[in-house]
Design an enzyme around this catalytic site. Structure first.
Site: not given
Length: 482
Positions: A261, A292, A319, A458
């Site tokens: 991930t 993300c 972000h 995100n």
């Protein structure tokens, strides 16, 4: 009619709408738990939603397709679906209602229309459930655990069987793990039950045992002793990033596939919906779900590339701060990230501009990128400044994006947002990785320069992309109607 009579009529209509919504909730639950048929409304999940949430989603659906979609129509379509003999499926009831009226079928029976639209469902392949292990239990790991357990249903797809962490597993540790899963400062409470079972060394989630395994190295674990076989390991630690390191999972007994991930080296970096079909899980054992930000911008860039062509551009990500930054000023191995995350905007680097080309090779070398971390715990924004090959307008750009959000391969990836008042906290909890802000689109008078704003959760939006990719790797994707 007097004001009081009008008011009484409004009250009666509101009660009828809410009563119909209660009926819809029962149908949604029965289909899910009895037949593993999941109903969504223009990709918005309906399971475990309350009456007001569903009514708000119906209103959004009506605005989105610019055609009245009522709760009463939605209930009628849901009833028709419940009468059919369908395999495990994921069906967009909003799209079905829309298509029913769009095609002028108002005089035909609803069940006849639905039967015809879903005729291909019966030819879909049967699926075998897949055991899942979460290796690491941080922000993404816990969100994946929530989604896996919320969507377990009859257990016909992904089955969370174990969580791997470092350190001892005792009563205190299990209680802390349970608490972190149960309560979340950003995403709210888990809509289920979580208890610690020290005797089993497990978390009991919604009445189902999920083993908590302590390990310092992947290859030292024998998952078969827990009844786990041919498992998909989702590595959420960030410690293993290349093929050699991730291959250590495959040395464990009971492991079949690995999904990272995070961006990975030497392995396919996948943005589900864009390039997942180019990577066959029958031939590949280790996958990356990319980042993300890459999942946020790549679907939108694909639509722009396909419709207008991209000459060059720059990506700026605004972000949310992350756990690798400091809470207060302190030493950090990267420039600027050592300053207090919740007090500062911090310029830093991102590889998202280059990472896009792994999913869209035609954009190789065309995008530069940079990032700013800002003092919000979740919810981010990507700003794309692009030079186009073909001229367009604001209306033309928005129309292309709306079409992609309504039909085609990217309907799960792109949410078309129409809210003039949208801010970052509004997008928290959105399961689409790309939220296209149609009200913010800029196109120059010449028509070849554009600025696009793409919001993304995100954490939550990315976790859903990981889930979609996991289902592809595990070959448990059901029949979908979008």
């Amino acid at each position: 009619m007097s004001n009081n009579e009008i008011y009484e009529k409004e009250l009666s209509f509101q009660a009828d709408r809410r009563r119909a919504t209660v009926e819809l909730i029962k149908i949604i639950s029965d289909l899910w738990y009895d037949k593993t048929i999941e109903l969504v409304l223009f990709r918005n999940q309906l399971i475990d939603r309350n009456v007001s949430e569903i009514l708000n989603l119906v209103e959004y659906a009506s605005d989105f397709v610019e055609k009245p979609i009522s709760i009463f129509d939605t209930v009628e379509v849901a009833k028709a679906i419940s009468q059919l003999d369908l395999p495990p499926s994921k069906l967009d009831i909003g799209k079905l209602v829309y298509e029913y009226h769009l095609d002028g079928n108002d005089n035909a029976s609803v069940i006849e229309f639905i039967s015809n639209e879903l005729k291909d469902a019966k030819s879909s392949n049967e699926i075998e459930p897949k055991d899942v292990v979460l290796y690491g239990f941080g922000r993404i790991g816990r969100l994946l655990a929530r989604e896996l357990m919320t969507r377990t249903g009859r257990g016909g797809q992904l089955r969370l069987r174990a969580i791997v962490t470092r350190g001892k597993v005792d009563q205190t540790v299990l209680e802390k793990r349970a608490s972190l899963l149960r309560n979340d400062s950003v995403h709210g409470d888990f809509p289920g039950t979580v208890t610690a079972d020290v005797e089993k060394q497990a978390l009991i989630i919604n009445g189902t045992t999920v083993h908590v395994i302590s390990a310092n190295a992947p290859e030292e674990i024998d998952y078969t002793q827990y009844g786990i076989s041919d498992a998909l390991v989702m590595d959420n630690t960030g410690a293993f990033r290349d093929k050699e390191a991730l291959s250590r999972h495959l040395q464990s007994k009971g492991v079949d596939k690995v999904l990272l991930t995070a961006p990975g080296k030497g392995i396919p970096n996948i943005v589900h919906g864009v390039n997942h079909l180019e990577n066959d899980p029958n031939e590949i054992d280790i996958f990356s779900a990319a980042s993300c930000t890459t999942n946020a911008i790549t679907p939108v860039l694909k639509v722009i590339e396909d419709n207008f062509g991209v000459v060059s551009g720059h990506l700026e990500t605004i972000h949310a701060y992350t756990n690798d930054q400091n809470l207060v000023d302190n030493m950090h191995n990267k420039y600027r990230r050592g300053r207090a995350a919740a007090l500062n905007m911090v310029i830093t680097e991102t590889g998202a501009g280059k990472a896009v080309s792994k999913a869209l090779p035609s954009l190789e070398g065309k995008l530069s990128s940079s990032a700013i971390r800002v003092p919000v715990p979740n919810g981010s924004l990507a700003i794309l400044k692009l030079r186009l090959e073909k001229e367009t307008t604001v209306e033309g750009m928005n129309a292309a994006m709306k079409k992609a959000a309504l039909e085609g391969a990217l309907v799960e990836q792109i949410k078309y947002e129409m809210n003039n008042e949208l801010v970052s906290s509004d997008i928290v909890g959105t399961n689409a990785p790309s939220i296209f802000d149609s009200k913010a689109t800029i196109v120059t008078e010449e028509g070849k320069d554009t600025v696009i704003y793409v919001w993304y959760d995100n954490e939550y939006g990315y976790s859903h992309q990981v889930m979609r990719l996991a289902k592809h790797i595990a070959k448990v994707r059901r029949y979908n109607y979008y």
